[in-house]
Scaffold this active site. Structure first.
Site, PDB file in Angstrom:
ATOM      1  N   ARG A 152       0.817  -1.162  -0.036  1.00 14.83           N
ATOM      2  CA  ARG A 152      -0.045   0.026   0.097  1.00 14.83           C
ATOM      3  C   ARG A 152       0.834   1.206   0.095  1.00 14.83           C
ATOM      4  O   ARG A 152       2.134   1.064   0.273  1.00 14.83           O
ATOM      5  CB  ARG A 152      -1.130  -0.014   1.235  1.00 14.83           C
ATOM      6  CG  ARG A 152      -0.690  -0.622   2.629  1.00 14.83           C
ATOM      7  CD  ARG A 152       0.341   0.025   3.177  1.00 14.83           C
ATOM      8  NE  ARG A 152       0.075   1.769   3.592  1.00 14.83           N
ATOM      9  CZ  ARG A 152       1.195   2.334   3.567  1.00 14.83           C
ATOM     10  NH1 ARG A 152       2.192   2.442   3.722  1.00 14.83           N
ATOM     11  NH2 ARG A 152       0.657   3.757   3.564  1.00 14.83           N
ATOM     12  N   GLY A 153       0.245   2.389  -0.199  1.00 16.53           N
ATOM     13  CA  GLY A 153       1.164   3.624  -0.376  1.00 16.53           C
ATOM     14  C   GLY A 153       1.234   3.850  -1.889  1.00 16.53           C
ATOM     15  O   GLY A 153       1.579   2.939  -2.389  1.00 16.53           O
ATOM     16  N   ALA A 154       0.741   4.796  -2.202  1.00 17.47           N
ATOM     17  CA  ALA A 154       0.697   5.235  -3.730  1.00 17.47           C
ATOM     18  C   ALA A 154       2.193   5.028  -4.767  1.00 17.47           C
ATOM     19  O   ALA A 154       2.083   4.385  -5.666  1.00 17.47           O
ATOM     20  CB  ALA A 154       0.463   6.951  -3.812  1.00 17.47           C
ATOM     21  N   ARG A 172      -7.152  -0.665  -7.150  1.00 15.80           N
ATOM     22  CA  ARG A 172      -7.769   0.468  -6.181  1.00 15.80           C
ATOM     23  C   ARG A 172      -7.468   1.480  -7.032  1.00 15.80           C
ATOM     24  O   ARG A 172      -6.757   2.058  -8.021  1.00 15.80           O
ATOM     25  CB  ARG A 172      -6.563   0.839  -5.210  1.00 15.80           C
ATOM     26  CG  ARG A 172      -6.417  -0.469  -4.082  1.00 15.80           C
ATOM     27  CD  ARG A 172      -5.416  -0.247  -2.802  1.00 15.80           C
ATOM     28  NE  ARG A 172      -6.133   0.854  -1.854  1.00 15.80           N
ATOM     29  CZ  ARG A 172      -5.393   1.158  -0.936  1.00 15.80           C
ATOM     30  NH1 ARG A 172      -4.128   0.957  -0.679  1.00 15.80           N
ATOM     31  NH2 ARG A 172      -6.231   2.032  -0.102  1.00 15.80           N
ATOM     32  N   GLN A 222      -2.400   2.850   9.679  1.00 15.92           N
ATOM     33  CA  GLN A 222      -1.103   2.796   9.218  1.00 15.92           C
ATOM     34  C   GLN A 222      -0.236   3.796   9.720  1.00 15.92           C
ATOM     35  O   GLN A 222       1.164   3.458  10.026  1.00 15.92           O
ATOM     36  CB  GLN A 222      -1.206   3.480   7.765  1.00 15.92           C
ATOM     37  CG  GLN A 222      -1.906   2.606   6.950  1.00 15.92           C
ATOM     38  CD  GLN A 222      -3.531   2.856   6.627  1.00 15.92           C
ATOM     39  OE1 GLN A 222      -4.018   3.118   7.678  1.00 15.92           O
ATOM     40  NE2 GLN A 222      -3.678   2.687   5.454  1.00 15.92           N
ATOM     41  N   ASP A 227      -2.051  10.664  -2.499  1.00 20.54           N
ATOM     42  CA  ASP A 227      -2.359   9.710  -3.484  1.00 20.54           C
ATOM     43  C   ASP A 227      -2.724  10.183  -4.873  1.00 20.54           C
ATOM     44  O   ASP A 227      -2.340   9.701  -5.781  1.00 20.54           O
ATOM     45  CB  ASP A 227      -3.684   8.850  -2.866  1.00 20.54           C
ATOM     46  CG  ASP A 227      -3.121   8.250  -1.764  1.00 20.54           C
ATOM     47  OD1 ASP A 227      -3.038   8.628  -0.653  1.00 20.54           O
ATOM     48  OD2 ASP A 227      -2.778   6.907  -1.903  1.00 20.54           O
ATOM     49  N   ASN A 274      -5.534  12.467   0.077  1.00 17.57           N
ATOM     50  CA  ASN A 274      -4.654  11.673   0.958  1.00 17.57           C
ATOM     51  C   ASN A 274      -5.580  10.849   1.895  1.00 17.57           C
ATOM     52  O   ASN A 274      -6.788  11.298   1.733  1.00 17.57           O
ATOM     53  CB  ASN A 274      -3.481  12.457   1.499  1.00 17.57           C
ATOM     54  CG  ASN A 274      -2.361  11.592   2.270  1.00 17.57           C
ATOM     55  OD1 ASN A 274      -1.954  10.618   1.804  1.00 17.57           O
ATOM     56  ND2 ASN A 274      -2.226  11.753   3.435  1.00 17.57           N
ATOM     57  N   LYS A 275      -4.830   9.991   2.779  1.00 19.94           N
ATOM     58  CA  LYS A 275      -5.725   9.216   3.539  1.00 19.94           C
ATOM     59  C   LYS A 275      -6.970   9.997   4.437  1.00 19.94           C
ATOM     60  O   LYS A 275      -6.416  11.047   4.788  1.00 19.94           O
ATOM     61  CB  LYS A 275      -4.532   8.524   4.592  1.00 19.94           C
ATOM     62  CG  LYS A 275      -5.192   7.586   5.704  1.00 19.94           C
ATOM     63  CD  LYS A 275      -5.993   6.546   5.082  1.00 19.94           C
ATOM     64  CE  LYS A 275      -5.256   5.855   4.052  1.00 19.94           C
ATOM     65  NZ  LYS A 275      -6.253   4.711   3.161  1.00 19.94           N
TER      66      LYS A 275
END
Ligand code: MRU
Length: 352
Positions: free
Chosen positions: A56-58, A99, A204, A245, A255-256
């Protein structure tokens, strides 16, 4: 350029033979309990690894996608597929659907599509896809170090940096974007420290950001998401640095979930709020944040913690995984090409 960095390599192409290989990645669903790597061998396994957030993570998703395209070509070659190009493009599209929010995934897959469109024999295309995936993988770390070194300039001496989610080595191939800024700043001044938001629902910040920073010996304090304005009011936060992201052409940044709240609180308390992200996170085809697709994830992420139910049965739940911070709340976007005001991102794409 600073030499201080975590030893973490989140995702790595491992050659297993002539025109053969696997994508070796850290299984992030196990952190902090276990640090284990798994081998992804097919396009379907890559789709699932991205969807279930093993990776995970862009930027990490982007590089994994590029690996996935190479894996797809290898599979088709082994199966002697008659419709190599068509099947390969279908495989790439499939991985891209895992995603929706982080544009780095479609960016990296597009880089692979350009290779496919150049043509050649099946073997030549497969070889070129592998080489391109490795190039993107190596470049990611270099880009992050540049982001880190530009970003270190905005960190005041002895500062406390607040971050949200994980934009660290584990969200990239290595070093990180927001945590790249932290790493470069710490290399210059070891009196800085980090406050990490827990980042519900998938935690996270608690699970991954604290893991990384403790590993590197960088002082970190874990707080829950609702605590950030409390510490801002007390004057205990000097600067906010988070990842992204997808950044729209006007600088609105996804973003998150929870990042927007942090940005509003930072504005109210006059604390500078920065985004740290590679150029590949900027989507100039999207004018404003309103058009950024926001992933909705499973209700269970909200109704449970560590598999244990935390609410009454039958309660309604909605679980958007990202939010969009409007450009007016962002002081600067830290990229590998320098720091830009959100409204001047077009400068990054001008031909010199
Ligand atoms: O759902 P995740 O864990 O993939 O979300 C990650 C984030 O929101 C990160 O902040 C973002 O991808 C930037 S990573 C350098």
């Amino acid at each position: 350029m600073s030499e201080f960095h975590s030893k973490i390599k989140t995702v790595e192409w491992i050659k297993t033979g002539e025109l053969d290989g696997v994508s070796r990645m850290v299984d992030q669903t196990l952190i902090p309990y276990e640090y284990k790597k798994i081998d992804i061998k097919t396009a379907e396994q890559m789709y699932n690894a991205i969807k279930t957030m093993i990776v995970r993570g862009a930027p990490a998703i982007g590089i994994s996608g590029a690996h996935g395209a190479a894996l797809c070509a290898i599979e088709l070659l082994k199966n002697n597929s008659g419709n190599f190009i068509q099947e390969l493009k279908r495989g790439i599209e499939y991985i891209n659907s895992s995603r929706p929010t982080a544009v780095n995934l479609s960016w990296a897959l597009n880089e692979q599509l350009k290779i496919v469109d150049k043509g050649g024999s099946k073997e030549e295309i497969t070889q070129a896809l592998i080489e391109n995936a490795i190039r993107l993988e190596n470049e990611d770390i270099e880009i992050n170090k540049k982001i880190g070194d530009y970003g270190a300039q905005i960190v005041p001496k002895g500062a406390t940096i607040l971050t949200h989610c994980n934009a660290g080595a584990l969200a990239t191939v290595g070093y990180g974007t927001a945590l790249g800024v932290v790493r470069s700043a710490y290399a210059k001044d070891n009196t800085i420290q980090v406050f990490a938001d827990e980042t519900r629902p998938r935690q996270q910040g608690a699970r991954i950001t604290t893991f990384e920073l403790v590993e590197d010996g960088i002082p970190v304090t874990l707080i829950t998401d609702g605590m950030c304005s409390y510490f801002m009011k007390k004057g205990m936060i000097d600067v906010v640095v988070v990842g992204a992201d997808r950044i729209a052409a006007n600088g609105d940044s996804a973003n998150k979930i929870g990042t927007y709240t942090v940005a509003i609180a930072a504005k109210y308390h006059n604390i500078p709020f920065y985004i740290a992200a590679p150029k590949s996170t900027i989507d100039m085809s999207i004018k404003t944040g309103d058009d950024i697709p926001i992933e909705l994830r499973d209700e269970e992420e909200v109704t449970t913690i560590n598999g244990k139910k935390i609410c009454a049965d039958g309660v309604k739940v909605i679980n958007p995984s990202f939010d969009v911070t409007p450009n007016e709340l962002i002081k600067g976007i830290i990229t590998e090409c320098g720091i830009f005001k959100p409204q001047e991102l077009n400068k990054l794409f001008m031909k010199s």
